[in-house]
Design an enzyme around this catalytic site. Structure first.
Site, mmCIF file in Angstrom:
data_model
loop_
_atom_site.group_PDB
_atom_site.id
_atom_site.type_symbol
_atom_site.label_atom_id
_atom_site.label_comp_id
_atom_site.label_asym_id
_atom_site.label_seq_id
_atom_site.Cartn_x
_atom_site.Cartn_y
_atom_site.Cartn_z
ATOM 1 N N LYS A 9 -28.263 50.364 -68.955
ATOM 2 C CA LYS A 9 -29.626 50.104 -68.506
ATOM 3 C C LYS A 9 -30.415 51.429 -68.427
ATOM 4 O O LYS A 9 -29.842 52.512 -68.570
ATOM 5 C CB LYS A 9 -29.578 49.341 -67.179
ATOM 6 C CG LYS A 9 -28.914 47.953 -67.364
ATOM 7 C CD LYS A 9 -29.241 46.963 -66.263
ATOM 8 C CE LYS A 9 -28.302 47.011 -65.115
ATOM 9 N NZ LYS A 9 -28.339 45.776 -64.265
ATOM 10 N N TYR A 49 -32.973 37.520 -68.318
ATOM 11 C CA TYR A 49 -32.792 37.344 -66.872
ATOM 12 C C TYR A 49 -33.404 36.037 -66.359
ATOM 13 O O TYR A 49 -33.699 35.925 -65.164
ATOM 14 C CB TYR A 49 -33.361 38.546 -66.115
ATOM 15 C CG TYR A 49 -32.419 39.749 -66.100
ATOM 16 C CD1 TYR A 49 -31.073 39.616 -65.724
ATOM 17 C CD2 TYR A 49 -32.873 41.021 -66.434
ATOM 18 C CE1 TYR A 49 -30.218 40.708 -65.695
ATOM 19 C CE2 TYR A 49 -32.003 42.127 -66.403
ATOM 20 C CZ TYR A 49 -30.682 41.956 -66.033
ATOM 21 O OH TYR A 49 -29.833 43.040 -65.994
ATOM 22 N N PHE A 57 -35.679 39.619 -56.016
ATOM 23 C CA PHE A 57 -35.536 40.869 -56.764
ATOM 24 C C PHE A 57 -35.962 40.749 -58.228
ATOM 25 O O PHE A 57 -35.914 41.721 -58.976
ATOM 26 C CB PHE A 57 -34.083 41.377 -56.688
ATOM 27 C CG PHE A 57 -33.041 40.417 -57.210
ATOM 28 C CD1 PHE A 57 -32.731 40.376 -58.565
ATOM 29 C CD2 PHE A 57 -32.379 39.546 -56.350
ATOM 30 C CE1 PHE A 57 -31.780 39.492 -59.059
ATOM 31 C CE2 PHE A 57 -31.419 38.658 -56.837
ATOM 32 C CZ PHE A 57 -31.122 38.624 -58.196
ATOM 33 N N ARG A 85 -16.237 43.426 -67.191
ATOM 34 C CA ARG A 85 -16.797 43.292 -65.827
ATOM 35 C C ARG A 85 -16.012 44.173 -64.856
ATOM 36 O O ARG A 85 -16.574 44.778 -63.955
ATOM 37 C CB ARG A 85 -16.749 41.833 -65.342
ATOM 38 C CG ARG A 85 -17.584 40.845 -66.129
ATOM 39 C CD ARG A 85 -19.035 40.815 -65.798
ATOM 40 N NE ARG A 85 -19.352 40.411 -64.439
ATOM 41 C CZ ARG A 85 -20.606 40.270 -64.009
ATOM 42 N NH1 ARG A 85 -21.637 40.502 -64.817
ATOM 43 N NH2 ARG A 85 -20.846 39.923 -62.772
ATOM 44 N N THR A 91 -21.374 44.003 -58.793
ATOM 45 C CA THR A 91 -22.826 44.155 -58.914
ATOM 46 C C THR A 91 -23.380 45.192 -57.926
ATOM 47 O O THR A 91 -24.210 46.021 -58.286
ATOM 48 C CB THR A 91 -23.504 42.790 -58.670
ATOM 49 O OG1 THR A 91 -22.920 41.844 -59.576
ATOM 50 C CG2 THR A 91 -24.994 42.858 -58.896
ATOM 51 N N ASN A 112 -27.892 49.860 -61.000
ATOM 52 C CA ASN A 112 -26.427 49.778 -61.140
ATOM 53 C C ASN A 112 -25.924 49.989 -62.577
ATOM 54 O O ASN A 112 -24.843 49.532 -62.937
ATOM 55 C CB ASN A 112 -25.901 48.482 -60.511
ATOM 56 C CG ASN A 112 -26.424 47.238 -61.194
ATOM 57 O OD1 ASN A 112 -27.177 47.335 -62.167
ATOM 58 N ND2 ASN A 112 -26.028 46.075 -60.710
ATOM 59 N N HIS A 115 -25.147 46.337 -67.702
ATOM 60 C CA HIS A 115 -25.072 44.872 -67.690
ATOM 61 C C HIS A 115 -23.880 44.466 -68.545
ATOM 62 O O HIS A 115 -23.628 45.078 -69.586
ATOM 63 C CB HIS A 115 -26.334 44.248 -68.294
ATOM 64 C CG HIS A 115 -26.161 42.775 -68.560
ATOM 65 N ND1 HIS A 115 -26.334 41.822 -67.582
ATOM 66 C CD2 HIS A 115 -25.757 42.116 -69.675
ATOM 67 C CE1 HIS A 115 -26.057 40.626 -68.095
ATOM 68 N NE2 HIS A 115 -25.712 40.772 -69.362
ATOM 69 N N GLU A 126 -25.672 35.600 -74.982
ATOM 70 C CA GLU A 126 -26.365 36.894 -74.879
ATOM 71 C C GLU A 126 -26.245 37.701 -76.172
ATOM 72 O O GLU A 126 -27.195 38.361 -76.579
ATOM 73 C CB GLU A 126 -25.814 37.688 -73.691
ATOM 74 C CG GLU A 126 -26.193 37.060 -72.361
ATOM 75 C CD GLU A 126 -25.666 37.821 -71.154
ATOM 76 O OE1 GLU A 126 -26.028 37.447 -70.030
ATOM 77 O OE2 GLU A 126 -24.873 38.787 -71.323
HETATM 78 P P1 DAT Z 1 -24.559 41.500 -62.671
HETATM 79 O O1 DAT Z 1 -25.491 42.504 -63.301
HETATM 80 O O2 DAT Z 1 -23.390 42.183 -62.027
HETATM 81 O O3 DAT Z 1 -24.150 40.401 -63.615
HETATM 82 P P2 DAT Z 1 -26.337 39.550 -61.428
HETATM 83 O O4 DAT Z 1 -26.320 38.828 -62.739
HETATM 84 O O5 DAT Z 1 -26.037 38.792 -60.201
HETATM 85 O O6 DAT Z 1 -25.360 40.809 -61.467
HETATM 86 O O7 DAT Z 1 -27.756 40.221 -61.219
HETATM 87 C C1 DAT Z 1 -28.412 40.845 -62.305
HETATM 88 C C2 DAT Z 1 -28.983 42.150 -61.832
HETATM 89 O O8 DAT Z 1 -30.001 41.889 -60.866
HETATM 90 C C3 DAT Z 1 -27.993 43.079 -61.137
HETATM 91 O O9 DAT Z 1 -27.263 43.882 -62.042
HETATM 92 C C4 DAT Z 1 -28.894 43.889 -60.280
HETATM 93 C C5 DAT Z 1 -29.984 42.907 -59.887
HETATM 94 N N1 DAT Z 1 -29.708 42.290 -58.584
HETATM 95 C C6 DAT Z 1 -28.836 41.307 -58.322
HETATM 96 N N2 DAT Z 1 -28.834 40.970 -57.019
HETATM 97 C C7 DAT Z 1 -29.755 41.784 -56.442
HETATM 98 C C8 DAT Z 1 -30.243 41.956 -55.118
HETATM 99 N N3 DAT Z 1 -29.784 41.199 -54.116
HETATM 100 N N4 DAT Z 1 -31.192 42.907 -54.908
HETATM 101 C C9 DAT Z 1 -31.666 43.664 -55.916
HETATM 102 N N5 DAT Z 1 -31.249 43.556 -57.208
HETATM 103 C C10 DAT Z 1 -30.319 42.634 -57.453
HETATM 104 MG MG MG Z 2 -25.225 38.868 -64.454
#
Ligand code: DAT
Ligand code: MG
Length: 150
Positions: A9, A49, A57, A85, A91, A112, A115, A126
């Site tokens: 990212k 997304y 968020f 993963r 996450t 973080n 992805h 994806e």
């Molecule tokens: P991942 O990227 O581990 O698959 P996710 O699909 O649940 O996680 O969420 C996508 C992204 O959104 C994640 O990398 C960071 C952001 N995100 C998720 N939960 C969040 C939160 N509670 N506050 C801020 N950003 C968040």
């Molecule tokens: Mg995800």
């Protein structure tokens, strides 16, 4: 062969961590299938997304992913989705296992670094969203027989 989309990212790109991410995936034994460095459009970000639309968020997430270029890749291997993963870590960086990328290089969930697809089914979707079929390279690696059991 199981495939996953991997994104370094914008924060990972800006911090010079593309090589670190690639190195860890290579070292794990995963096989690179495709890669492109690109600026993510608003439309692609929103489709990628879509599942998070409406969450508090979401807007920050779209702003973050479109804020600067990303390194988009496809990696494959046995159990690629779970393995990648695990290499990324949870996450939330403060919940990521020691030794994982997010543990070693990140502090905040909104920065973080990477992805990775979360299921085999989403991996397929994806990969198809980010890459054209002709951009995926089907190849054999000399070391495959020492890494893949079958
Ligand atoms: P991942 O990227 O581990 O698959 P996710 O699909 O649940 O996680 O969420 C996508 C992204 O959104 C994640 O990398 C960071 C952001 N995100 C998720 N939960 C969040 C939160 N509670 N506050 C801020 N950003 C968040
Ligand atoms: Mg995800």
């Amino acid at each position: 062969m199981e495939q996953s989309l991997v994104l370094v990212k914008p924060d990972g790109v800006q911090r010079g961590l593309i090589g670190e991410v690639i190195s860890r995936l290579e070292r794990r034994g995963l096989r690179l299938v495709a890669a492109k460095f690109s600026q993510v459009s608003q439309e692609l970000a929103e489709t990628h997304y879509a599942i998070h639309q409406g969450k508090p968020f979401y807007e920050g997430l779209i702003k973050y992913i479109t804020s600067a270029p990303v390194m988009a890749m496809v990696w494959e291997g046995p159990n690629a989705v779970a393995a990648i993963r695990q290499t990324m870590g949870a996450t939330r960086p403060t919940e990521a296992a020691p030794g994982s990328l997010r543990h070693d290089f990140a502090l905040e969930v909104g920065r973080n670094l990477t992805h990775a697809s979360d299921t085999v089914e989403n991996g397929g979707k994806e990969v198809a969203l980010w890459f054209k079929p002709q951009e995926l390279v089907s190849w054999g690696r000399d070391a495959d027989k020492w890494i893949f059991e079958k």
